[in-house]
Design a protein around this motif. Structure first.
Motif, PDB file in Angstrom:
ATOM      1  N   GLY A  23       2.657  -2.028  -2.848  1.00 31.87           N
ATOM      2  CA  GLY A  23       1.313  -2.559  -3.019  1.00 31.87           C
ATOM      3  C   GLY A  23       1.230  -3.667  -4.043  1.00 31.87           C
ATOM      4  O   GLY A  23       0.212  -4.332  -4.157  1.00 31.87           O
ATOM      5  N   ALA A  24       2.296  -3.878  -4.829  1.00 26.02           N
ATOM      6  CA  ALA A  24       2.260  -4.953  -5.816  1.00 26.02           C
ATOM      7  C   ALA A  24       2.513  -6.292  -5.141  1.00 26.02           C
ATOM      8  O   ALA A  24       2.972  -6.365  -4.011  1.00 26.02           O
ATOM      9  CB  ALA A  24       3.318  -4.699  -6.894  1.00 26.02           C
ATOM     10  N   GLN A  25       2.189  -7.348  -5.879  1.00 26.63           N
ATOM     11  CA  GLN A  25       2.442  -8.703  -5.392  1.00 26.63           C
ATOM     12  C   GLN A  25       3.937  -8.877  -5.156  1.00 26.63           C
ATOM     13  O   GLN A  25       4.754  -8.488  -5.975  1.00 26.63           O
ATOM     14  CB  GLN A  25       1.947  -9.678  -6.451  1.00 26.63           C
ATOM     15  N   GLN A  26       4.272  -9.472  -4.026  1.00 24.50           N
ATOM     16  CA  GLN A  26       5.669  -9.723  -3.699  1.00 24.50           C
ATOM     17  C   GLN A  26       6.010 -11.162  -4.055  1.00 24.50           C
ATOM     18  O   GLN A  26       5.205 -12.069  -3.887  1.00 24.50           O
ATOM     19  CB  GLN A  26       5.923  -9.464  -2.214  1.00 24.50           C
ATOM     20  N   ARG A  27       7.239 -11.385  -4.519  1.00 31.60           N
ATOM     21  CA  ARG A  27       7.664 -12.708  -4.949  1.00 31.60           C
ATOM     22  C   ARG A  27       8.946 -13.102  -4.224  1.00 31.60           C
ATOM     23  O   ARG A  27       9.833 -12.272  -4.038  1.00 31.60           O
ATOM     24  CB  ARG A  27       7.867 -12.743  -6.463  1.00 31.60           C
ATOM     25  N   TYR A  28       9.007 -14.388  -3.881  1.00 30.45           N
ATOM     26  CA  TYR A  28      10.135 -14.904  -3.125  1.00 30.45           C
ATOM     27  C   TYR A  28      10.520 -16.273  -3.667  1.00 30.45           C
ATOM     28  O   TYR A  28       9.654 -17.061  -4.079  1.00 30.45           O
ATOM     29  CB  TYR A  28       9.783 -15.049  -1.636  1.00 30.45           C
ATOM     30  N   PRO A  29      11.795 -16.622  -3.635  1.00 25.90           N
ATOM     31  CA  PRO A  29      12.216 -17.938  -4.110  1.00 25.90           C
ATOM     32  C   PRO A  29      11.930 -19.037  -3.100  1.00 25.90           C
ATOM     33  O   PRO A  29      11.794 -18.793  -1.902  1.00 25.90           O
ATOM     34  CB  PRO A  29      13.733 -17.765  -4.295  1.00 25.90           C
ATOM     35  N   SER A  30      11.828 -20.281  -3.587  1.00 24.52           N
ATOM     36  CA  SER A  30      11.690 -21.440  -2.710  1.00 24.52           C
ATOM     37  C   SER A  30      12.158 -22.669  -3.467  1.00 24.52           C
ATOM     38  O   SER A  30      12.346 -22.628  -4.697  1.00 24.52           O
ATOM     39  CB  SER A  30      10.236 -21.629  -2.266  1.00 24.52           C
ATOM     40  N   LEU A 339      11.821 -19.649   4.488  1.00 24.16           N
ATOM     41  CA  LEU A 339      11.089 -18.973   3.427  1.00 24.16           C
ATOM     42  C   LEU A 339      10.717 -17.558   3.841  1.00 24.16           C
ATOM     43  O   LEU A 339      10.560 -17.268   5.030  1.00 24.16           O
ATOM     44  CB  LEU A 339       9.814 -19.749   3.104  1.00 24.16           C
ATOM     45  N   LEU A 340      10.526 -16.690   2.849  1.00 24.05           N
ATOM     46  CA  LEU A 340      10.015 -15.319   3.060  1.00 24.05           C
ATOM     47  C   LEU A 340      10.887 -14.551   4.046  1.00 24.05           C
ATOM     48  O   LEU A 340      10.397 -13.766   4.858  1.00 24.05           O
ATOM     49  CB  LEU A 340       8.561 -15.348   3.561  1.00 24.05           C
ATOM     50  N   THR A 341      12.190 -14.774   3.962  1.00 23.91           N
ATOM     51  CA  THR A 341      13.086 -14.176   4.960  1.00 23.91           C
ATOM     52  C   THR A 341      13.194 -12.664   4.842  1.00 23.91           C
ATOM     53  O   THR A 341      13.656 -12.010   5.775  1.00 23.91           O
ATOM     54  CB  THR A 341      14.485 -14.798   4.849  1.00 23.91           C
ATOM     55  N   ASN A 342      12.790 -12.101   3.714  1.00 21.12           N
ATOM     56  CA  ASN A 342      12.789 -10.640   3.562  1.00 21.12           C
ATOM     57  C   ASN A 342      11.390 -10.053   3.646  1.00 21.12           C
ATOM     58  O   ASN A 342      11.176  -8.898   3.289  1.00 21.12           O
ATOM     59  CB  ASN A 342      13.427 -10.226   2.223  1.00 21.12           C
ATOM     60  N   LEU A 343      10.439 -10.828   4.102  1.00 17.36           N
ATOM     61  CA  LEU A 343       9.072 -10.329   4.211  1.00 17.36           C
ATOM     62  C   LEU A 343       8.956  -9.229   5.251  1.00 17.36           C
ATOM     63  O   LEU A 343       8.165  -8.295   5.108  1.00 17.36           O
ATOM     64  CB  LEU A 343       8.128 -11.485   4.559  1.00 17.36           C
ATOM     65  N   GLY A 344       9.740  -9.350   6.337  1.00 16.78           N
ATOM     66  CA  GLY A 344       9.732  -8.312   7.370  1.00 16.78           C
ATOM     67  C   GLY A 344       8.492  -8.324   8.230  1.00 16.78           C
ATOM     68  O   GLY A 344       8.071  -7.276   8.733  1.00 16.78           O
ATOM     69  N   GLU A 345       7.881  -9.514   8.412  1.00 15.96           N
ATOM     70  CA  GLU A 345       6.668  -9.622   9.230  1.00 15.96           C
ATOM     71  C   GLU A 345       6.844 -10.694  10.295  1.00 15.96           C
ATOM     72  O   GLU A 345       7.459 -11.741  10.056  1.00 15.96           O
ATOM     73  CB  GLU A 345       5.456  -9.997   8.363  1.00 15.96           C
ATOM     74  N   ARG A 346       6.280 -10.431  11.476  1.00 16.92           N
ATOM     75  CA  ARG A 346       6.218 -11.424  12.545  1.00 16.92           C
ATOM     76  C   ARG A 346       5.061 -12.377  12.236  1.00 16.92           C
ATOM     77  O   ARG A 346       3.905 -11.957  12.245  1.00 16.92           O
ATOM     78  CB  ARG A 346       5.971 -10.737  13.894  1.00 16.92           C
ATOM     79  N   ILE A 347       5.365 -13.621  11.945  1.00 16.55           N
ATOM     80  CA  ILE A 347       4.327 -14.574  11.549  1.00 16.55           C
ATOM     81  C   ILE A 347       3.755 -15.229  12.799  1.00 16.55           C
ATOM     82  O   ILE A 347       4.425 -15.990  13.487  1.00 16.55           O
ATOM     83  CB  ILE A 347       4.877 -15.641  10.581  1.00 16.55           C
ATOM     84  N   ARG A 348       2.480 -14.947  13.077  1.00 16.67           N
ATOM     85  CA  ARG A 348       1.819 -15.417  14.296  1.00 16.67           C
ATOM     86  C   ARG A 348       1.073 -16.729  14.086  1.00 16.67           C
ATOM     87  O   ARG A 348       1.035 -17.572  14.970  1.00 16.67           O
ATOM     88  CB  ARG A 348       0.851 -14.336  14.805  1.00 16.67           C
TER      89      ARG A 348
END
Length: 376
Positions: A23-30, A339-348
């Motif tokens: 539930g916490a904010q997720q952070r990703y590099p870019s 980007l966000l390769t570990n997000l685990g979501e299908r981006i529509r």
């Protein structure tokens, strides 16, 4: 002149996810610094299209046939009344949503959807007014129907983009079972179309002999990402291939983009499709992916949050479950960042919000609206 397709893989280590409690904010590099990803709203059933109202609220479609308003606090409205009936099977349902360029004056919106019809279905576009209370649509009417009707639950295309003249681009798929018809300009199968806000062909369409008057370009498989370049006003599209051959194109009036005669992909069976990767009279993509990422949703970035990303094209990936940034120069793709390769979501869908951040639709049975911003 045909353009040479690019396959670029400039990938900046983008797979690490900072550990954090649920539930916490997720952070990703870019390449532009750390990104924060926040959930704005959840509990959406296969959200498909997103549009921002002038007051900052959002309209979001759910594929089974619901349209909702989402407040700044993430609260979902009840489903709005007045939405057309849809074929909510397979890839079909309530799909894209876009505001009329004069929405502030006329409160008009446009919806694309898979319309149930006798002996099948097809992509249709409806026009309606959002009522003052924000509880429903008024005067809903269908202004365009893809023809012919096909009995299939696949490849509806369905992105809607207004150009600078006020005409509406509509992408329609090849319906999967009818892919050869993408080369037939006498119908609407596998085309990019351009219509007036009232329906019917828009002024300035190619109007070539044997072409349906609404057609802008032919030879497309299933375009699910579309956006206007912020400087040139040129339409850019992201199109599903089969196994490989997802494409980025800049469809021009009267041109043929090749499907299924030329492609950089193969059939799901492993069989060859068409005649190869090039043929005189057929356009090359600006960029393609092999293997496929399954692109859906596209937006050019113009905001202040990431100045170095100005005019980058952001594309969602369904099978790839990531966000792609394509750097551009003129009508060239000069680099790719995953980007966000570990997000685990299908981006529509991908949209730039009025706050200059990126908003994504995560397509799932319990889908979400996500906000991407610089991490503090």
């Amino acid at each position: 002149m045909r353009r040479t397709a690019l396959v670029i893989s400039i990938i900046v280590g983008l797979s690490a996810l900072a550990t954090a409690p649920a539930g916490a904010q997720q952070r990703y590099p870019s390449s532009a610094g750390e990104l924060a990803v926040e959930t704005v709203a959840g509990g959406l059933e296969h959200p498909w299209g997103l549009a921002f109202l002038p007051d900052g609220r959002m309209l979001v479609t759910e594929r089974p046939g619901r349209l909702r308003l989402v407040g700044a606090d993430g609260k979902l409205s009840a489903p709005l009344s007045g939405v057309p009936n849809v074929t909510g099977r397979g890839q079909g349902g309530l799909l894209d949503v876009v505001l009329d360029p004069q929405f502030a004056q006329n409160r008009t919106i446009y919806l694309s959807f898979s319309e149930p019809r006798a002996n099948g279905n097809g992509t249709s576009v409806a026009r309606a007014r959002l009522n003052a209370a924000g509880t429903g649509l008024e005067g809903t009417s269908v202004i365009f129907r893809q023809m012919p009707t096909i009995n299939s639950n696949m490849h509806f295309g369905s992105r809607l983009v207004f150009d600078r003249t006020g005409a509406l681009f509509v992408t329609v798929g090849d319906r999967y079972s009818q892919r050869d018809q993408a080369q037939n300009p006498a119908n609407h199968i596998g085309k990019v179309l351009r219509i007036s806000p009232q329906g019917g062909a828009a002024p300035g369409n190619p109007q070539k002999q044997g072409w349906q008057p609404e057609i802008w370009s032919i030879g497309h498989r299933n375009v699910q990402g579309a956006a206007l370049h912020p400087e040139t006003g040129q339409l850019w599209t992201a199109e599903h291939g089969a196994r490989g051959g997802d494409e980025v194109n800049t469809p021009k009036a009267g041109l043929n983009y090749g499907w299924p005669v030329i492609t950089y992909g193969i059939d799901y069976s492993g069989a060859k499709i068409g005649e190869g990767t090039s043929k005189p009279g057929m356009e090359q993509p600006l960029f393609y992916w092999d293997p496929s990422i399954a692109p859906s949703g596209a937006a050019f970035y113009t905001g202040p949050a990431w100045p170095t990303w100005k005019n980058s094209l952001f594309v969602g990936a369904l099978a790839g479950q990531m966000l792609i940034r394509l750097s551009t120069q003129g009508e060239k793709v000069t680099g790719e960042e995953r980007l966000l390769t570990n997000l685990g979501e299908r981006i529509r869908d991908v949209r730039q919000g009025p706050d200059g951040f990126l908003y994504l639709l995560a397509d799932a049975a319990s889908g979400k609206i996500l906000r991407v911003r610089p991490a503090r």
